[in-house]
Design a protein around this motif. Structure first.
Motif, PDB file in Angstrom:
ATOM      1  N   MET A 143       0.832  -1.206   0.000  1.00 61.29           N
ATOM      2  CA  MET A 143       0.000   0.000   0.000  1.00 61.29           C
ATOM      3  C   MET A 143       0.868   1.259   0.000  1.00 61.29           C
ATOM      4  N   LEU A 144       1.873   1.281   0.890  1.00 61.93           N
ATOM      5  CA  LEU A 144       2.739   2.462   0.976  1.00 61.93           C
ATOM      6  C   LEU A 144       3.566   2.626  -0.295  1.00 61.93           C
ATOM      7  N   ASP A 194      -7.077   2.269   7.631  1.00 64.55           N
ATOM      8  CA  ASP A 194      -7.581   2.251   9.021  1.00 64.55           C
ATOM      9  C   ASP A 194      -7.655   0.818   9.544  1.00 64.55           C
ATOM     10  N   GLU A 195      -8.064  -0.121   8.655  1.00 61.98           N
ATOM     11  CA  GLU A 195      -8.205  -1.517   9.068  1.00 61.98           C
ATOM     12  C   GLU A 195      -6.830  -2.189   9.152  1.00 61.98           C
ATOM     13  N   VAL A 196      -5.941  -1.820   8.241  1.00 63.09           N
ATOM     14  CA  VAL A 196      -4.616  -2.455   8.207  1.00 63.09           C
ATOM     15  C   VAL A 196      -3.778  -2.010   9.396  1.00 63.09           C
ATOM     16  N   ARG A 224       0.645   5.490  14.554  1.00 54.70           N
ATOM     17  CA  ARG A 224       1.490   4.785  13.584  1.00 54.70           C
ATOM     18  C   ARG A 224       0.972   5.010  12.167  1.00 54.70           C
ATOM     19  N   ARG A 225      -0.358   4.990  12.032  1.00 59.56           N
ATOM     20  CA  ARG A 225      -0.954   5.188  10.700  1.00 59.56           C
ATOM     21  C   ARG A 225      -0.624   6.568  10.157  1.00 59.56           C
ATOM     22  N   LEU A 226      -0.807   7.583  10.988  1.00 62.91           N
ATOM     23  CA  LEU A 226      -0.506   8.948  10.545  1.00 62.91           C
ATOM     24  C   LEU A 226       0.978   9.122  10.261  1.00 62.91           C
ATOM     25  N   SER A 227       1.819   8.471  11.053  1.00 64.01           N
ATOM     26  CA  SER A 227       3.262   8.563  10.846  1.00 64.01           C
ATOM     27  C   SER A 227       3.653   7.949   9.500  1.00 64.01           C
ATOM     28  N   ASP A 228       3.073   6.786   9.180  1.00 68.89           N
ATOM     29  CA  ASP A 228       3.364   6.130   7.898  1.00 68.89           C
ATOM     30  C   ASP A 228       2.950   7.001   6.720  1.00 68.89           C
ATOM     31  N   MET A 275      -7.074  10.751   4.865  1.00 69.41           N
ATOM     32  CA  MET A 275      -6.720  10.223   6.186  1.00 69.41           C
ATOM     33  C   MET A 275      -7.349  11.047   7.310  1.00 69.41           C
ATOM     34  N   MET A 276      -7.607  12.340   7.073  1.00 70.98           N
ATOM     35  CA  MET A 276      -8.220  13.163   8.120  1.00 70.98           C
ATOM     36  C   MET A 276      -9.702  12.857   8.298  1.00 70.98           C
ATOM     37  N   GLN A 277     -10.317  12.206   7.315  1.00 70.83           N
ATOM     38  CA  GLN A 277     -11.746  11.898   7.407  1.00 70.83           C
ATOM     39  C   GLN A 277     -12.006  10.566   8.098  1.00 70.83           C
ATOM     40  N   SER A 278     -10.960   9.964   8.634  1.00 68.84           N
ATOM     41  CA  SER A 278     -11.131   8.722   9.387  1.00 68.84           C
ATOM     42  C   SER A 278     -11.909   8.998  10.677  1.00 68.84           C
TER      43      SER A 278
END
Length: 943
Positions: free
Chosen positions: A417-418, A439-441, A447-451, A564-567
């Motif tokens: 994905m990345l 969000d699911e992964v 950590r998600r925001l950092s990635d 990502m902000m709409q999570s």
């Protein structure tokens, strides 16, 4: 006439009406009577017997049997299969046609209907290869054309059926087809339009008109249009027409139409491709646009529901060992089919079959990586790039089918994905698909925001080529040597030019040409040295690296941030997001690419949703888009959506909008915090104050900016402005009777007739508003007279002249009837009746008295105080005296209202006079629309 013959014919007609089994034997008998008698006598008696069933308009089996017998007998004398036949038409049949042509314009509507009906029977009974005389053909055509102008739609429909065999598809000027096309577009009767579609010849010209009828207001006409098109080869339609047909049909609100498309049109097209699902998808070309993809998915879902699973799996071009489509065989059609089939199997809980068509997660991630590598190794055209992006998007949609309990597989998925987000092929749709599922992964927010922030940083990092160009190439000593060499070469160049000049003067042209070649080489050397000298000299300071901000890079970066902000897991503006806002988003607001500017504006709006202080800081920036970018409707739309979202989130008071009054104007703030009725336990909350903002009390300038967009020439802007203002009213963020009045007029404005979505939006709003909003009844009461005055004062050429004021009155009064609102004790009709009568008695009133007096019948007045009852009766008597003077026709309305007031409204009057607001729209569509609005508002409030 022979009396025996008359009795025999009548007896025979009497027998054939009961059953069709005796028709053959009766035809032989009747033919014998015909041969034994005089033609005129036989025809007279035959027609006399035929006139009885022709005079009965009602459908009855005895009438049908008799007419079928008469039609078959009439055409049994002659063969119509030879075009060149010189044999004249049987004289009896000629007499029969003459009788029908004389009778087609009978006074009785039933007779006209049956004559056209029987004429169609006769022409149909002639057989598929029949020919008739040109003169008779013209005569029938002319007479049936007259019947197409009949006032009865049933007669017009039968005339069309009578004409169906006289149309000539090969003739571009065929008068019958021209008439069919005219009535198909213009006839007010749905039965007539439906009949034309059932019998009209299929040509390219008629096909185009039938395509427009798939959007007819009547569902049976739409169904007939789809049936007409289903009998046309799919290859006769363009890709755009195929998409629109399936998209409209499968989304139709009526199940009859939807089922017709599913069972007739789609399967007809599938038969054109011999049952090959992938070939059918190829005909829809799903990879070129979003709408095409959505239509293809809808079509596949419809087919998968009724198809055998084994047949579907057999059509997948999978490798048995790997359970993957080989890279060299992959296409946008088979990968979409693969995805939809996998989703269908999971939806139907067919786990074993699902495992047979998809591999393990790690293997699937490796497959995506191999596809990316294959794509990267090729030089792609624009259309190839689009198709590959579509295929990647489908593969990432398939990833959602996997169970993420496998830790190794999940880590591989995270990695691919990345890597895909950083790939040059990544598009906005791929970004949305990946980031939403991220969000699911990676459930951990930090950590998600950092990635994702690291991905953005990598995307914006300058390339190696850019960095190498920034490194100085020459030292000071090297630069001096280059300058000296350049000077020596220039001297040599001058010497050679002088020598060349002397050779030309001495007419030594060969030597001059050789010198010219040397001069060219020398000039090139000097130019190369000059280019080298333009490179900056080396210094001890390293040149500052500048981050990439090209359109492609910024599109992906901003899409990642917005998505990502709409999570749902992100509730505040964390430091990572704030850093991205400061160092990327705000800089992008000045980007020359308007699409990047729009994405940056969207990102700022989402950040403002997460931080109230930030919202205050940038709120006015969204309004500036209207003045700074007057030619960019895309920015207007994004800015307008952002404004409404922030107002719904925080309210008008939060942004101090109440302070936008003209300087020096006094404003009583206490009025905005007026007391309201306490909520009961079964309501959402209890409060003693209302934080809604009264538009009439302040902030008019702000509201004018938004309400002015209701008249904007852009349909999309009008719809967004309408949706936003209705949401503000529904959520009690604003309070405005004037705005309600304007929205009611917009709802019924003839200019808005073609905008179905806008009409549904307003219809849903008013029905929900009247029921759910506490102050709705009072606001509607206050909007009643101003709305009627606006219509009364409309200029002669204004489209508002086309609005029926009585209809508007009925709508408002029905929205305010007792029992409509949750608070059953509230009845604004008790106040409205006095306002209406006062306006009717006002000699200077701008509203027509007729509208006001007729409005009384829709009032439901329930006065309990005797004094008020007496005052009302006195007002009614005064109105009665005034009405008697100028229009006695209105007296009955006052008398009826007085009687209702005295004795209570009879049940019959309630049923006759009550006009439901929702009667204008389909009740099913209305309930769905109300549900949509309620869910959308709830979603907005959650955000």
């Amino acid at each position: 006439m022979n009396k025996q013959l008359k009795n025999n014919i009548r007896e025979l007609f009497n027998k054939v009406q009961f059953t069709k089994t005796c028709h053959k034997s009766m035809e032989k008998k009747l033919k014998g009577y015909y041969e034994q008698s005089n033609l005129d006598d036989f025809a007279e008696e035959f027609i006399s017997c035929l006139m009885l069933p022709l005079a009965i308009a009602e459908k009855h089996p005895h009438v049908e049997n008799t007419l079928i017998f008469a039609a078959n007998f009439a055409v049994g004398f002659h063969s119509f299969s030879n075009e060149e036949s010189s044999e004249q038409m049987n004289p009896f049949l000629v007499k029969l046609f003459d009788f029908l042509m004389r009778s087609h314009n009978a006074v009785d509507q039933g007779v006209r209907f049956r004559v056209c009906y029987f004429l169609n029977m006769v022409l149909t009974a002639m057989g598929d290869t029949a020919y008739i005389d040109d003169v008779l053909c013209d005569k029938i055509t002319n007479n049936m054309m007259d019947r197409l102008l009949d006032k009865s739609p049933k007669v017009r429909a039968q005339a069309i059926l009578a004409l169906q065999r006289l149309q000539d598809p090969s003739d571009d000027d065929c008068p019958v087809i021209k008439l069919f096309l005219f009535h198909l577009c213009k006839d007010p009767s749905s039965e007539v339009r439906r009949t034309i579609l059932s019998c009209m010849a299929r040509t390219q010209r008629t096909l185009l008109v039938a395509l427009r009828r798939t959007r007819d207001v009547n569902e049976l006409v739409r169904k007939a249009a789809y049936l007409f098109i289903s009998k046309v080869s799919v290859r006769s339609l363009s890709i755009k027409q195929r998409e629109e047909l399936l998209n409209d049909g499968l989304r139709d609100r009526n199940d009859v139409v939807k089922n017709c498309v599913k069972k007739e049109l789609i399967y007809s097209w599938l038969r054109n491709y011999n049952g090959d699902f992938i070939a059918l998808l190829r005909a829809l070309d799903p990879g070129m646009n979003i709408k095409g993809m959505e239509t293809a998915v809808l079509t596949l879902k419809s087919l998968l529901e009724t198809s055998d699973v084994k047949v579907l799996i057999d059509q997948l071009p999978l490798d048995v060992q790997t359970r993957l489509i080989p890279i060299d065989k992959i296409s946008s059609e088979n990968i979409l089919f693969w995805r939809c089939l996998a989703e269908h199997l999971k939806r139907e809980c067919l786990i074993e079959e699902l495992e047979d068509i998809i591999p393990e997660l790690s293997q699937f991630c490796q497959y995506i990586r191999e596809l990316l590598a294959t794509i990267s190794s090729k030089q792609l055209e624009t259309w190839e790039r689009t198709m590959n992006q579509f295929m990647l998007c489908q593969l990432f949609e398939m990833v959602k089918l996997y169970d993420l309990a496998d830790e190794c597989g999940r880590e591989n998925l995270r990695s691919i994905m990345l890597d895909t987000l950083m790939h040059e092929l990544c598009s906005d749709k791929i970004v949305q698909c990946i980031v939403e599922y991220f969000d699911e992964v990676i459930p951990d927010v930090d950590r998600r925001l950092s990635d994702l922030a690291e991905v953005i940083s990598e995307l914006r990092k300058p390339s190696k080529q850019t960095q190498s160009q920034a490194i100085p190439q020459l030292t000071e000593e090297e630069a001096n040597q280059k300058k000296m060499l350049k000077a020596r070469l220039k001297v040599k160049l001058l010497e050679m030019k002088e020598e060349q000049y002397n050779c030309i003067r001495a007419k030594e042209y060969l030597k001059a040409e050789e010198l010219n070649v040397e001069i060219t080489k020398l000039s090139k050397e000097i130019e190369d040295i000059e280019e080298e000298l333009t490179i900056p000299m080396a210094t001890d300071d390293v040149a500052e690296e500048k981050e990439k901000n090209d359109s492609q890079t910024m599109t992906v970066c901003l899409e990642i941030m917005c998505t990502m902000m709409q999570s749902p897991s992100i509730m505040t503006l964390v430091p990572t997001l704030r850093s991205l806002l400061d160092h990327m988003v705000l800089d992008s607001l000045e980007h020359p690419d308007i699409n990047i500017h729009e994405l940056a504006l969207k990102a700022v709006a989402i950040c403002c949703q997460l931080d109230g202080e930030l919202a205050k800081k940038y709120f006015t920036m969204f309004f500036l888009q209207f003045s700074i970018y007057p030619e960019e409707p895309k920015l207007w739309i994004t800015a307008l959506k952002s404004i409404f979202d922030l107002l719904l989130r925080f309210g008008l008071e939060f942004f101090d909008i109440a302070q936008t009054e003209e300087e020096g104007a006094a404003h009583d703030r206490s009025r905005r915090n007026k007391t309201v009725r306490l909520y009961t336990d079964n309501e959402e909350c209890s409060a003693v104050t209302s934080d809604q903002f009264d538009v009439e009390e302040g902030g008019d300038k702000f509201i004018k900016v938004l309400t002015s967009l209701l008249d904007n020439e852009s349909q999309e802007l009008r719809v967004i402005a309408t949706e936003g203002l209705t949401k503000l009213l529904f959520c009690r963020r604003i309070s405005s009777a004037r705005l309600l009045s304007r929205l009611i007029i917009l709802w019924h404005n003839p200019v808005s007739e073609g905008d179905t979505y806008l009409s549904q939006c307003l219809c849903s709003f008013f029905n929900s508003f009247a029921v759910c909003v506490p102050d709705s009844q009072v606001m509607l009461e206050e909007a009643f007279l101003p709305t009627l005055k606006t219509l009364a004062n409309a200029p002669d050429r204004s489209p508002l002249q086309g609005i029926d004021p009585l209809r508007i009155s009925e709508i408002i009064l029905n929205l305010t009837k007792p029992g409509i609102h949750k608070d059953s004790s509230l009845n604004v009709h008790n106040d409205l009746v006095f306002s209406i009568l006062a306006e009717a008695l006002n000699p200077n009133s701008e509203i027509e008295p007729e509208v006001l007096i007729k409005s009384l019948k829709n009032l439901d007045v329930r006065l309990e105080i005797e004094t008020l009852k007496e005052n009302l009766k006195e007002a009614l008597n005064n109105a009665l005296e005034k009405v008697t003077e100028f229009d006695k026709r209105l007296v009955k309305y006052i008398e009826q209202f007085k009687a209702k007031l005295d004795a209570g409204e009879p049940k019959e009057m309630q049923e006759d006079d009550a006009i439901s607001v929702t009667s204008e729209a389909n009740s099913e569509a209305m309930s769905e629309a109300v549900s949509d609005v309620a869910s959308e508002v709830a979603s907005d409030l959650e955000k």
